[in-house]
Write an enzyme that holds these catalytic residues in place. Structure first.
Site, short mmCIF file in Angstrom:
data_model
loop_
_atom_site.label_atom_id
_atom_site.label_comp_id
_atom_site.label_asym_id
_atom_site.label_seq_id
_atom_site.Cartn_x
_atom_site.Cartn_y
_atom_site.Cartn_z
N ASN A 1 52.12 -36.50 -45.20
CA ASN A 1 50.99 -36.65 -44.29
C ASN A 1 50.53 -35.28 -43.82
OD1 ASN A 1 49.17 -37.21 -42.26
ND2 ASN A 1 50.52 -38.55 -41.08
N CYS B 1 44.79 -37.23 -37.13
CA CYS B 1 44.60 -37.54 -38.54
C CYS B 1 43.20 -38.06 -38.87
CB CYS B 1 45.65 -38.56 -39.00
SG CYS B 1 47.36 -38.02 -38.75
N HIS C 1 43.48 -42.57 -45.37
CA HIS C 1 44.34 -41.52 -44.85
C HIS C 1 45.72 -41.64 -45.47
CE1 HIS C 1 46.63 -38.97 -42.32
NE2 HIS C 1 47.15 -39.92 -41.58
#
Length: 333
Positions: free
Chosen positions: A290, A118, A260
């Protein structure tokens, strides 16, 4: 040696058309909209359709063409592709070269994949900035693309509710103009002592896929949610505080914070630790879940497109991911 500045010249994004809502997901696994929303803030996610070529390079092509057009480039202006992805099109060749071919780039530009999960796009952002500052390249295409849906265990409610598919692409260009966009500072890190807290341990060199692994459904992403949550909050807040301190800045100097987009509760906790106003935090996790390395560039693109982010404003970015990797950056847009 002249040092150039890195300007975000154009952005683009792509998400698949197929929407999977929490209510629909509750028919597949023991969960509910209330349970997911309360714990993650996620309401829906996008799921790739391979018949529409919505694998990593296919999604990236759509987003990249948008970014290239917004930057005023042609495809052969691209001198380097940095492609952040956790799960590539194939083991080899790399997905950056797949994107080069899909775009029809003929200038043999450099093509490199980055796997920092990520944090991948943010790792790539620091790398691209260094390459541009030193004059190695003038125009870099920075990609964050993920297709987690194909590797989700749709029987595990602790992980399958979290992830979605998408792509964000940023066209970065060298500039030496005074008052133009530039990167103020950035930081990268990793805590490998917690590397197995978020992992996909089977399917590569250490543990190739076997019938036994498939029969036991051991080919999917695994996660220790508590470890990841605590580490994410701690590292993102710490990196942001470090950058502010070493650049003699305060939160009043920051116009927008783009963290994020893993979990709205993580984002809210980081904001509280930093004492950063929630109305200046950009989020899209509610719509897309996500999307790993794609979350920051897609959220940034949306905020630029709708007019929230304007030229001259100061943006702070932060991310964490498997590894456990982490990073942050402050830039003037």
């Amino acid at each position: 040696m002249q040092l150039y500045k890195t300007k975000i010249q154009g952005t683009g994004k792509y998400h698949p058309d197929k929407v999977l809502t929490n209510d629909e997901l509750s028919k597949m696994v023991d969960t509910s909209d209330e349970w997911i929303t309360q714990r993650t803030g996620i309401k829906e996610r996008r799921i790739s359709d391979l018949e529409k070529e919505e694998y990593p390079s296919g999604m990236a092509e759509r987003a990249a063409r948008q970014a290239i057009e917004n930057a005023g480039w042609t495809v052969d202006d691209v001198e380097c592709i940095l492609f952040a992805t956790t799960i590539p099109d194939m083991m080899l060749p790399n997905t950056a070269s797949q994107l080069q071919a899909r775009l029809g780039i003929t200038n043999q530009c450099a093509c490199l994949d980055i796997n920092a999960a990520c944090t991948g796009w943010l790792y790539g952002f620091q790398m691209a900035n260094s390459l541009i500052q030193t004059g190695v390249y003038k125009k870099i295409l920075l990609v964050g693309t993920e297709m987690a849906s194909g590797f989700n265990n749709w029987q595990d409610r602790s992980t399958c509710v979290l992830f979605g598919d998408g792509s964000g692409v940023t066209a970065l260009e060298a500039t030496d103009a005074d008052g133009d966009s530039f990167v103020i500072d950035s930081i990268m890190g990793s805590d490998s002592s917690k590397r197995m807290a978020l992992a996909m341990p089977n399917g590569a060199a250490m543990s190739p896929i076997t019938h036994e692994i498939l029969d036991n459904r051991e080919q999917y992403i695994t996660m220790d949610g508590q470890v990841v949550f605590k580490s994410a909050v701690k590292t993102m807040a710490s990196h942001c505080a470090t950058l502010l301190e070493r650049n003699n800045m305060t939160l009043d100097d920051i116009d927008w914070f783009i963290p994020h987009q893993a979990n709205l509760r993580i984002i809210e906790t980081v904001g509280k630790l930093l004492k950063f106003p929630s109305e200046r935090v950009i989020t899209n996790v509610q719509k897309y879940a996500n999307t790993s390395s794609a979350t920051i560039p897609t959220a940034m693109h949306e905020a630029i497109a709708d007019g929230r982010i304007k030229r001259g404003q100061t943006i702070m970015l932060a991310a964490f991911g498997a590894g456990l990797t982490s990073g942050a950056a402050i830039l003037q847009f």
